[in-house]
Motif scaffolding. Sequence first.
Motif, PDB file in Angstrom:
ATOM      1  N   VAL A   1      43.960  94.655 -50.531  1.00  0.00           N
ATOM      2  CA  VAL A   1      45.190  95.028 -49.851  1.00  0.00           C
ATOM      3  C   VAL A   1      45.437  93.988 -48.768  1.00  0.00           C
ATOM      4  N   PRO A   2      46.405  93.096 -48.979  1.00  0.00           N
ATOM      5  CA  PRO A   2      46.593  91.972 -48.063  1.00  0.00           C
ATOM      6  C   PRO A   2      47.338  92.305 -46.781  1.00  0.00           C
ATOM      7  N   THR A   3      47.754  93.538 -46.577  1.00  0.00           N
ATOM      8  CA  THR A   3      48.580  93.900 -45.427  1.00  0.00           C
ATOM      9  C   THR A   3      47.897  93.643 -44.080  1.00  0.00           C
ATOM     10  N   PRO A   4      46.631  93.987 -43.859  1.00  0.00           N
ATOM     11  CA  PRO A   4      46.039  93.755 -42.539  1.00  0.00           C
ATOM     12  C   PRO A   4      46.015  92.282 -42.131  1.00  0.00           C
ATOM     13  N   ALA A   5      45.840  91.385 -43.068  1.00  0.00           N
ATOM     14  CA  ALA A   5      45.833  89.964 -42.734  1.00  0.00           C
ATOM     15  C   ALA A   5      47.201  89.530 -42.236  1.00  0.00           C
ATOM     16  N   GLY A   6      48.262  90.021 -42.835  1.00  0.00           N
ATOM     17  CA  GLY A   6      49.611  89.693 -42.375  1.00  0.00           C
ATOM     18  C   GLY A   6      49.881  90.233 -40.987  1.00  0.00           C
ATOM     19  N   GLY A   7      49.393  91.411 -40.709  1.00  0.00           N
ATOM     20  CA  GLY A   7      49.550  91.976 -39.372  1.00  0.00           C
ATOM     21  C   GLY A   7      48.771  91.203 -38.327  1.00  0.00           C
ATOM     22  N   ALA A   8      47.576  90.757 -38.698  1.00  0.00           N
ATOM     23  CA  ALA A   8      46.773  89.958 -37.773  1.00  0.00           C
ATOM     24  C   ALA A   8      47.438  88.615 -37.495  1.00  0.00           C
ATOM     25  N   LEU A   9      48.037  88.006 -38.514  1.00  0.00           N
ATOM     26  CA  LEU A   9      48.728  86.732 -38.295  1.00  0.00           C
ATOM     27  C   LEU A   9      49.971  86.917 -37.432  1.00  0.00           C
ATOM     28  N   GLY A  10      50.609  88.050 -37.531  1.00  0.00           N
ATOM     29  CA  GLY A  10      51.764  88.315 -36.690  1.00  0.00           C
ATOM     30  C   GLY A  10      51.388  88.567 -35.241  1.00  0.00           C
ATOM     31  N   ALA A  11      50.189  89.105 -35.009  1.00  0.00           N
ATOM     32  CA  ALA A  11      49.736  89.400 -33.651  1.00  0.00           C
ATOM     33  C   ALA A  11      49.001  88.234 -33.002  1.00  0.00           C
ATOM     34  N   ALA A  12      48.505  87.301 -33.794  1.00  0.00           N
ATOM     35  CA  ALA A  12      47.734  86.174 -33.256  1.00  0.00           C
ATOM     36  C   ALA A  12      48.507  85.345 -32.236  1.00  0.00           C
ATOM     37  N   PRO A  13      49.791  85.042 -32.443  1.00  0.00           N
ATOM     38  CA  PRO A  13      50.506  84.269 -31.428  1.00  0.00           C
ATOM     39  C   PRO A  13      50.585  84.970 -30.067  1.00  0.00           C
ATOM     40  N   HIS A  14      50.607  86.295 -30.056  1.00  0.00           N
ATOM     41  CA  HIS A  14      50.636  87.012 -28.782  1.00  0.00           C
ATOM     42  C   HIS A  14      49.372  86.711 -27.987  1.00  0.00           C
ATOM     43  N   VAL A  15      48.248  86.706 -28.659  1.00  0.00           N
ATOM     44  CA  VAL A  15      46.971  86.476 -27.997  1.00  0.00           C
ATOM     45  C   VAL A  15      46.830  85.010 -27.592  1.00  0.00           C
ATOM     46  N   VAL A  16      47.203  84.106 -28.472  1.00  0.00           N
ATOM     47  CA  VAL A  16      46.957  82.681 -28.254  1.00  0.00           C
ATOM     48  C   VAL A  16      48.013  82.029 -27.364  1.00  0.00           C
ATOM     49  N   LEU A  17      49.284  82.384 -27.537  1.00  0.00           N
ATOM     50  CA  LEU A  17      50.367  81.648 -26.893  1.00  0.00           C
ATOM     51  C   LEU A  17      51.001  82.321 -25.683  1.00  0.00           C
ATOM     52  N   SER A  18      50.636  83.531 -25.353  1.00  0.00           N
ATOM     53  CA  SER A  18      51.351  84.265 -24.318  1.00  0.00           C
ATOM     54  C   SER A  18      51.374  83.555 -22.970  1.00  0.00           C
ATOM     55  N   LEU A  19      50.233  83.109 -22.487  1.00  0.00           N
ATOM     56  CA  LEU A  19      50.199  82.466 -21.178  1.00  0.00           C
ATOM     57  C   LEU A  19      50.940  81.140 -21.176  1.00  0.00           C
TER      58      LEU A  19
ATOM     59  N   ALA B   1      53.297  80.174 -23.249  1.00  0.00           N
ATOM     60  CA  ALA B   1      54.724  80.420 -23.475  1.00  0.00           C
ATOM     61  C   ALA B   1      55.405  80.873 -22.196  1.00  0.00           C
ATOM     62  N   GLY B   2      54.749  81.709 -21.428  1.00  0.00           N
ATOM     63  CA  GLY B   2      55.320  82.162 -20.165  1.00  0.00           C
ATOM     64  C   GLY B   2      55.558  81.015 -19.202  1.00  0.00           C
ATOM     65  N   ALA B   3      54.595  80.100 -19.120  1.00  0.00           N
ATOM     66  CA  ALA B   3      54.746  78.947 -18.229  1.00  0.00           C
ATOM     67  C   ALA B   3      55.857  78.016 -18.716  1.00  0.00           C
ATOM     68  N   LEU B   4      55.948  77.825 -20.019  1.00  0.00           N
ATOM     69  CA  LEU B   4      56.987  76.939 -20.556  1.00  0.00           C
ATOM     70  C   LEU B   4      58.373  77.539 -20.425  1.00  0.00           C
ATOM     71  N   VAL B   5      58.500  78.820 -20.695  1.00  0.00           N
ATOM     72  CA  VAL B   5      59.810  79.465 -20.641  1.00  0.00           C
ATOM     73  C   VAL B   5      60.358  79.469 -19.211  1.00  0.00           C
ATOM     74  N   ASP B   6      59.480  79.529 -18.229  1.00  0.00           N
ATOM     75  CA  ASP B   6      59.944  79.465 -16.841  1.00  0.00           C
ATOM     76  C   ASP B   6      60.608  78.129 -16.520  1.00  0.00           C
ATOM     77  N   ARG B   7      60.256  77.078 -17.247  1.00  0.00           N
ATOM     78  CA  ARG B   7      60.825  75.749 -17.006  1.00  0.00           C
ATOM     79  C   ARG B   7      62.021  75.447 -17.886  1.00  0.00           C
ATOM     80  N   TRP B   8      62.175  76.174 -18.961  1.00  0.00           N
ATOM     81  CA  TRP B   8      63.265  75.928 -19.907  1.00  0.00           C
ATOM     82  C   TRP B   8      64.448  76.839 -19.603  1.00  0.00           C
ATOM     83  N   ASP B   9      65.566  76.523 -20.230  1.00  0.00           N
ATOM     84  CA  ASP B   9      66.756  77.363 -20.125  1.00  0.00           C
ATOM     85  C   ASP B   9      66.503  78.670 -20.881  1.00  0.00           C
ATOM     86  N   ARG B  10      66.499  79.768 -20.159  1.00  0.00           N
ATOM     87  CA  ARG B  10      66.144  81.069 -20.755  1.00  0.00           C
ATOM     88  C   ARG B  10      67.099  81.489 -21.861  1.00  0.00           C
TER      89      ARG B  10
END
Length: 94
Positions: free
Chosen positions: A20-38, A40-49
Amino acid sequence: MWCRTVNGPPTPRGDGSTHVPTPAGGALGAAPHVVLSLAAGALVDRWDRRRVLLVGVAVRAAVELWVPTAQALGVLEMTQLYVLSLVNGTAFVF
């Protein structure tokens, strides 16, 4: 859960178990939240929102529209769903 309905019931493997491949797809969708959140927050503060928001929504819309289009064309595969889940999660973080 929609991954199972796109691809039908779980497929049997040679060892008698099912895949059942569904959990892997969910994990890939959640991985950017864990890896990129900090970062992304710093970059978005410098870019045009507004531009970041519009690009993120456009990317997510394109991803969501590709799934039924690919299924209608008969070219939808699990690899595409994994990549699209990762792209959607990344666009959501920004």
